[in-house]
Scaffold this motif. Structure first.
Motif, PDB file in Angstrom:
ATOM      1  N   SER A 117       0.827  -1.204   0.000  1.00  0.00           N
ATOM      2  CA  SER A 117       0.000   0.000   0.000  1.00  0.00           C
ATOM      3  C   SER A 117       0.861   1.253   0.000  1.00  0.00           C
ATOM      4  O   SER A 117       0.589   2.218  -0.730  1.00  0.00           O
ATOM      5  N   ASP A 118       1.925   1.233   0.794  1.00  0.00           N
ATOM      6  CA  ASP A 118       2.842   2.380   0.827  1.00  0.00           C
ATOM      7  C   ASP A 118       3.582   2.514  -0.501  1.00  0.00           C
ATOM      8  O   ASP A 118       3.832   3.629  -0.967  1.00  0.00           O
ATOM      9  N   LEU A 119       3.929   1.393  -1.111  1.00  0.00           N
ATOM     10  CA  LEU A 119       4.602   1.409  -2.414  1.00  0.00           C
ATOM     11  C   LEU A 119       3.719   2.068  -3.468  1.00  0.00           C
ATOM     12  O   LEU A 119       4.180   2.906  -4.251  1.00  0.00           O
ATOM     13  N   VAL A 120       2.451   1.694  -3.485  1.00  0.00           N
ATOM     14  CA  VAL A 120       1.517   2.264  -4.469  1.00  0.00           C
ATOM     15  C   VAL A 120       1.301   3.745  -4.203  1.00  0.00           C
ATOM     16  O   VAL A 120       1.251   4.556  -5.133  1.00  0.00           O
ATOM     17  N   LYS A 121       1.196   4.112  -2.930  1.00  0.00           N
ATOM     18  CA  LYS A 121       0.999   5.527  -2.595  1.00  0.00           C
ATOM     19  C   LYS A 121       2.206   6.360  -3.035  1.00  0.00           C
ATOM     20  O   LYS A 121       2.060   7.454  -3.579  1.00  0.00           O
ATOM     21  N   THR A 122       3.408   5.813  -2.800  1.00  0.00           N
ATOM     22  CA  THR A 122       4.631   6.552  -3.105  1.00  0.00           C
ATOM     23  C   THR A 122       4.905   6.627  -4.598  1.00  0.00           C
ATOM     24  O   THR A 122       5.342   7.659  -5.109  1.00  0.00           O
ATOM     25  N   HIS A 123       4.627   5.533  -5.316  1.00  0.00           N
ATOM     26  CA  HIS A 123       4.999   5.464  -6.735  1.00  0.00           C
ATOM     27  C   HIS A 123       3.799   5.351  -7.670  1.00  0.00           C
ATOM     28  O   HIS A 123       3.977   5.131  -8.870  1.00  0.00           O
ATOM     29  N   GLY A 124       2.602   5.499  -7.123  1.00  0.00           N
ATOM     30  CA  GLY A 124       1.404   5.361  -7.951  1.00  0.00           C
ATOM     31  C   GLY A 124       1.285   6.400  -9.045  1.00  0.00           C
ATOM     32  O   GLY A 124       0.572   6.181 -10.038  1.00  0.00           O
ATOM     33  N   HIS A 125       1.985   7.548  -8.895  1.00  0.00           N
ATOM     34  CA  HIS A 125       1.907   8.592  -9.924  1.00  0.00           C
ATOM     35  C   HIS A 125       2.536   8.135 -11.232  1.00  0.00           C
ATOM     36  O   HIS A 125       2.238   8.695 -12.294  1.00  0.00           O
ATOM     37  N   HIS A 126       3.388   7.096 -11.164  1.00  0.00           N
ATOM     38  CA  HIS A 126       4.016   6.594 -12.387  1.00  0.00           C
ATOM     39  C   HIS A 126       2.999   5.891 -13.291  1.00  0.00           C
ATOM     40  O   HIS A 126       3.272   5.683 -14.473  1.00  0.00           O
ATOM     41  N   THR A 127       1.881   5.495 -12.726  1.00  0.00           N
ATOM     42  CA  THR A 127       0.864   4.783 -13.514  1.00  0.00           C
ATOM     43  C   THR A 127      -0.206   5.723 -14.063  1.00  0.00           C
ATOM     44  O   THR A 127      -1.149   5.276 -14.705  1.00  0.00           O
ATOM     45  N   LEU A 128      -0.049   7.013 -13.819  1.00  0.00           N
ATOM     46  CA  LEU A 128      -1.099   7.970 -14.185  1.00  0.00           C
ATOM     47  C   LEU A 128      -1.465   7.921 -15.665  1.00  0.00           C
ATOM     48  O   LEU A 128      -2.656   7.916 -16.019  1.00  0.00           O
ATOM     49  N   GLU A 129      -0.469   7.926 -16.537  1.00  0.00           N
ATOM     50  CA  GLU A 129      -0.750   7.955 -17.967  1.00  0.00           C
ATOM     51  C   GLU A 129      -1.532   6.722 -18.389  1.00  0.00           C
ATOM     52  O   GLU A 129      -2.487   6.816 -19.166  1.00  0.00           O
ATOM     53  N   ALA A 130      -1.117   5.562 -17.885  1.00  0.00           N
ATOM     54  CA  ALA A 130      -1.836   4.328 -18.219  1.00  0.00           C
ATOM     55  C   ALA A 130      -3.247   4.353 -17.653  1.00  0.00           C
ATOM     56  O   ALA A 130      -4.208   3.917 -18.318  1.00  0.00           O
ATOM     57  N   VAL A 131      -3.383   4.875 -16.435  1.00  0.00           N
ATOM     58  CA  VAL A 131      -4.700   4.949 -15.793  1.00  0.00           C
ATOM     59  C   VAL A 131      -5.621   5.891 -16.562  1.00  0.00           C
ATOM     60  O   VAL A 131      -6.794   5.566 -16.831  1.00  0.00           O
ATOM     61  N   LYS A 132      -5.115   7.059 -16.943  1.00  0.00           N
ATOM     62  CA  LYS A 132      -5.939   8.030 -17.673  1.00  0.00           C
ATOM     63  C   LYS A 132      -6.345   7.491 -19.043  1.00  0.00           C
ATOM     64  O   LYS A 132      -7.488   7.686 -19.484  1.00  0.00           O
ATOM     65  N   LYS A 133      -5.432   6.812 -19.718  1.00  0.00           N
ATOM     66  CA  LYS A 133      -5.743   6.248 -21.033  1.00  0.00           C
ATOM     67  C   LYS A 133      -6.850   5.201 -20.920  1.00  0.00           C
ATOM     68  O   LYS A 133      -7.811   5.188 -21.708  1.00  0.00           O
ATOM     69  N   LYS A 134      -6.706   4.316 -19.933  1.00  0.00           N
ATOM     70  CA  LYS A 134      -7.724   3.284 -19.727  1.00  0.00           C
ATOM     71  C   LYS A 134      -9.068   3.904 -19.372  1.00  0.00           C
ATOM     72  O   LYS A 134     -10.122   3.472 -19.872  1.00  0.00           O
ATOM     73  N   SER A 135      -9.045   4.940 -18.550  1.00  0.00           N
ATOM     74  CA  SER A 135     -10.285   5.607 -18.146  1.00  0.00           C
ATOM     75  C   SER A 135     -10.937   6.313 -19.335  1.00  0.00           C
ATOM     76  O   SER A 135     -12.157   6.246 -19.513  1.00  0.00           O
ATOM     77  N   LEU A 136     -10.141   6.982 -20.156  1.00  0.00           N
ATOM     78  CA  LEU A 136     -10.690   7.650 -21.347  1.00  0.00           C
ATOM     79  C   LEU A 136     -11.272   6.635 -22.325  1.00  0.00           C
ATOM     80  O   LEU A 136     -12.342   6.859 -22.909  1.00  0.00           O
ATOM     81  N   ASP A 137     -10.574   5.509 -22.502  1.00  0.00           N
ATOM     82  CA  ASP A 137     -11.096   4.472 -23.388  1.00  0.00           C
ATOM     83  C   ASP A 137     -12.401   3.887 -22.862  1.00  0.00           C
ATOM     84  O   ASP A 137     -13.269   3.487 -23.640  1.00  0.00           O
ATOM     85  N   THR A 138     -12.521   3.862 -21.535  1.00  0.00           N
ATOM     86  CA  THR A 138     -13.714   3.272 -20.918  1.00  0.00           C
ATOM     87  C   THR A 138     -14.884   4.245 -20.910  1.00  0.00           C
ATOM     88  O   THR A 138     -16.022   3.860 -21.224  1.00  0.00           O
ATOM     89  N   HIS A 139     -14.626   5.509 -20.578  1.00  0.00           N
ATOM     90  CA  HIS A 139     -15.715   6.467 -20.371  1.00  0.00           C
ATOM     91  C   HIS A 139     -15.909   7.455 -21.517  1.00  0.00           C
ATOM     92  O   HIS A 139     -16.897   8.192 -21.528  1.00  0.00           O
ATOM     93  N   CYS A 140     -14.961   7.476 -22.456  1.00  0.00           N
ATOM     94  CA  CYS A 140     -15.076   8.427 -23.573  1.00  0.00           C
ATOM     95  C   CYS A 140     -14.814   7.749 -24.923  1.00  0.00           C
ATOM     96  O   CYS A 140     -14.213   8.344 -25.814  1.00  0.00           O
ATOM     97  N   ALA A 141     -15.242   6.509 -25.030  1.00  0.00           N
ATOM     98  CA  ALA A 141     -14.948   5.755 -26.251  1.00  0.00           C
ATOM     99  C   ALA A 141     -15.522   6.435 -27.490  1.00  0.00           C
ATOM    100  O   ALA A 141     -14.885   6.447 -28.556  1.00  0.00           O
ATOM    101  N   GLN A 142     -16.696   7.022 -27.366  1.00  0.00           N
ATOM    102  CA  GLN A 142     -17.354   7.654 -28.514  1.00  0.00           C
ATOM    103  C   GLN A 142     -17.385   9.178 -28.399  1.00  0.00           C
ATOM    104  O   GLN A 142     -18.120   9.821 -29.157  1.00  0.00           O
TER     105      GLN A 142
END
Length: 298
Positions: free
Chosen positions: A195-220
């Motif tokens: 949990s501490d690892l994800v909190k400390t380094h979770g910002h590295h996954t932001l681009e992947a997270v945003k891309k997945k979220s856009l593909d999921t919620h803004c596909a059209q």
């Protein structure tokens, strides 16, 4: 010099004197002094060379000592930094009431940015939907649903990430020489580390997270205002849910009585909620309020 008629009265040059001392004695004395001088000079030169060698050795020793001192000082500084970081982590871990002021993504900052989204990107997305001829109540419902969907998506995503990390880490620790060993029990207490690892380094996954979220919620969806709304919400909500403990969004339900300390009325006064326009934000579950939400009353 033998005495002859020719040299009667002449001085023997070899018997000449200087201050009453025969010349031959003076020459021998000066020659001896020259030898003694050269011997002394050689001794001095050897002494000087010896002193120079000692000086060079002293400089080399001093340089080595200086290097060792610098290394020790660096080690002390590194250890002090680690100790300070560990103490700070121990103090703030799982304790959201103590903020790490060096963290740019600390909860209070996230709360400020989240409130700014309602003022900026929410308003832009509202205008984009209004331009399509949608009514006000339809727009606020659609924009609120986007927040709810992203929040649920991020909660599930971070749970999956934590489970994968705990499982894989346990597998590697228990069987470091095997590439795959099947299902491995998670090591007790590892969830805190992960949990501490994800909190400390979770910002590295932001681009992947945003891309997945856009593909999921803004596909059209092609309007940059809607996509910008989804993108910034995806970023902030992800950073919220990876906090330890995670921050919480509260959506008030239709028919509930609105608490003005938690929700502000949207466009008109009233107490019974028709729709939640914008969620309230809490520091953690059952924690203090970070930012009030908005609700449309009857």
């Amino acid at each position: 010099m033998p005495v002859t008629p020719q040299n009667v009265g002449r001085k023997n040059p070899r018997s000449s004197t200087h201050g009453g001392t025969p010349r031959e004695y003076i020459d021998e004395s000066e020659h001896g002094k020259g030898i003694e001088y050269r011997n002394d000079l050689g001794k001095y030169e050897e002494r000087i060379l010896g002193l120079n060698r000692e000086l060079e050795r002293s400089k080399a020793v001093e340089a080595e000592q200086s290097r060792i001192i610098q290394e020790k000082e660096k080690m002390i500084q590194d250890l002090t930094t680690r100790l300070s970081r560990a103490a700070s982590q121990q103090l703030t871990q799982g304790n959201p009431n103590i903020a790490d002021l060096s963290d740019v993504n600390r909860p209070t900052k996230l709360g400020e940015r989240f409130g700014q989204v309602y003022d900026d990107q929410w308003s832009e997305a509202y205008e984009a939907l209004k331009a399509r001829g949608k009514r006000d109540d339809e727009i606020v419902v659609e924009l609120a649903k986007i927040v709810q969907d992203i929040y649920s998506f991020m909660q599930n995503s971070v749970k999956d990430l934590l489970d994968k990390l705990a499982s894989k880490t346990s597998e590697v620790i228990r069987n470091p020489f095997q590439t795959h060993s099947g299902e491995i029990p998670v090591i007790k207490g590892l969830d805190v580390t992960v949990s501490d690892l994800v909190k400390t380094h979770g910002h590295h996954t932001l681009e992947a997270v945003k891309k997945k979220s856009l593909d999921t919620h803004c596909a059209q969806e092609n309007d940059p205002r809607i996509r910008g709304y989804v993108s910034i919400l995806s970023e902030l909500i992800w950073l919220m849910v990876i906090q330890d403990p995670p921050m919480v969004l509260k959506f008030i339900e239709k028919g509930e009585k609105m608490d003005p300390n938690i929700f502000k009325p949207y466009t008109k006064s009233g107490s019974i909620v028709v729709v939640c326009v914008w969620p309230a934000l809490y520091l953690h579950k059952n924690g203090p309020l970070v930012g009030r939400g908005f609700a449309l009353p009857q």
